[in-house]
Write a protein that holds these residues in place. Sequence first.
Motif: not given
Length: 399
Positions: A388-391, A393-399
């Motif tokens: 969940s931490a990585l998911v 983080l990836m979603e926030a980075s892609a936003a």
Amino acid sequence: MTGATSWWGRAWIEALETMSLDEGRLSRGRSYARGGHVRDITVAPGRVTARVEGSRSRPYRTGIGLRTLSDDDWDRFLDAVADHPDHLAALLDKGMPHALADAATTAGVRLLPGPGDLSPHCTCPDRGHPCKHAAALCYETARLLDGDFFLLLLMRGRDERELLDDLARRNAAHAAREATAPPTGVSARAALSAERRPPLPPPLPVPAHLGRPPALPDAEGLPLDPDLLEFLAADAVSRAHAFLTTGGTPFPDLTPWQDAVRLAAAHPTSGLTASTRALYRALAAGTGRTPTDVARAVAAWRQGGPEGLSVLETPWDPPAGPFDRARSTLTAAGLPPLRPRHNHLTDEARGIQLRYGHDGRWYPYEADPPAPVPVWWPTGAATEDPVSALVDLMEASAA
């Protein structure tokens, strides 16, 4: 709060500031008071009035109403003063000791205004409650009360001469009663020779809520920033309250750097405001760091307290076990591979990173911005679930 140094002056301002939800009007009122916009102040029973210069050429007529005391209220208050010579001496010195205010309250007389007791009015078109002109008059009145508590008594309905004459009569009557009364109690010799001493009274109860530290005047040329001193005083109040309620002090073993970060992380802010930047600069200068170092450390502290700061500053080699199982879990979930180094799992192309803490939690980091030598910033919440931490983080980075 500004303009008051006595506790009763601060109580007056507190009654004003609890009446208003508009900090903007209060701030402009403080500026008006400091700038000398309040003229021709008149104090009378039930009110204080003044002319307040605003944006127009003609000053506004501004006033603050306050309920006067009844005759029965005055009798109870003056009896409380006459019964204690030290109360009378303080009042003659234009002041109000806490003990006298408490005695008046016990007698059912509230001298100091509370929430809702002040009634502002002004001829300006602003419908604020209070408007900035009435707020300015309140702040200036608090400054006057600092030097002469009799002004508040006048607003409550009695002038100084009338009060002193009445107190002289009551004091004489009280002295006459004392002279004819039989002695009571025990002699000092008997008390000191007693085999058993009376027990000490129990400690006072711990207040349910934190008190407010004294406000410092806004003045130029001070060697220290008043806002920073008030901030440190508020922190001292918080730690003292924690000690009284728990018997221990929070964070007892912090280094000066860790304690500086803790203080900065406790500073209420919704971003890098001017006051926050000033605080970061002051802490950076005192600890030999840069303001950027302080900002990153604050983000880490808010992410995980002392352990969050340790994760930011000190890489370590986790033993075989949870760290390796987390890598397998991430691969099984179909997530992009991360390069391991010490307690870090990094995807440099995306500028994202997970750091494993001694507390078994995963701390998300992000490069800001991605660069050949990235600067990693704590972002998001620490969690025990690396997936969940990585998911997140990836979603926030892609936003």
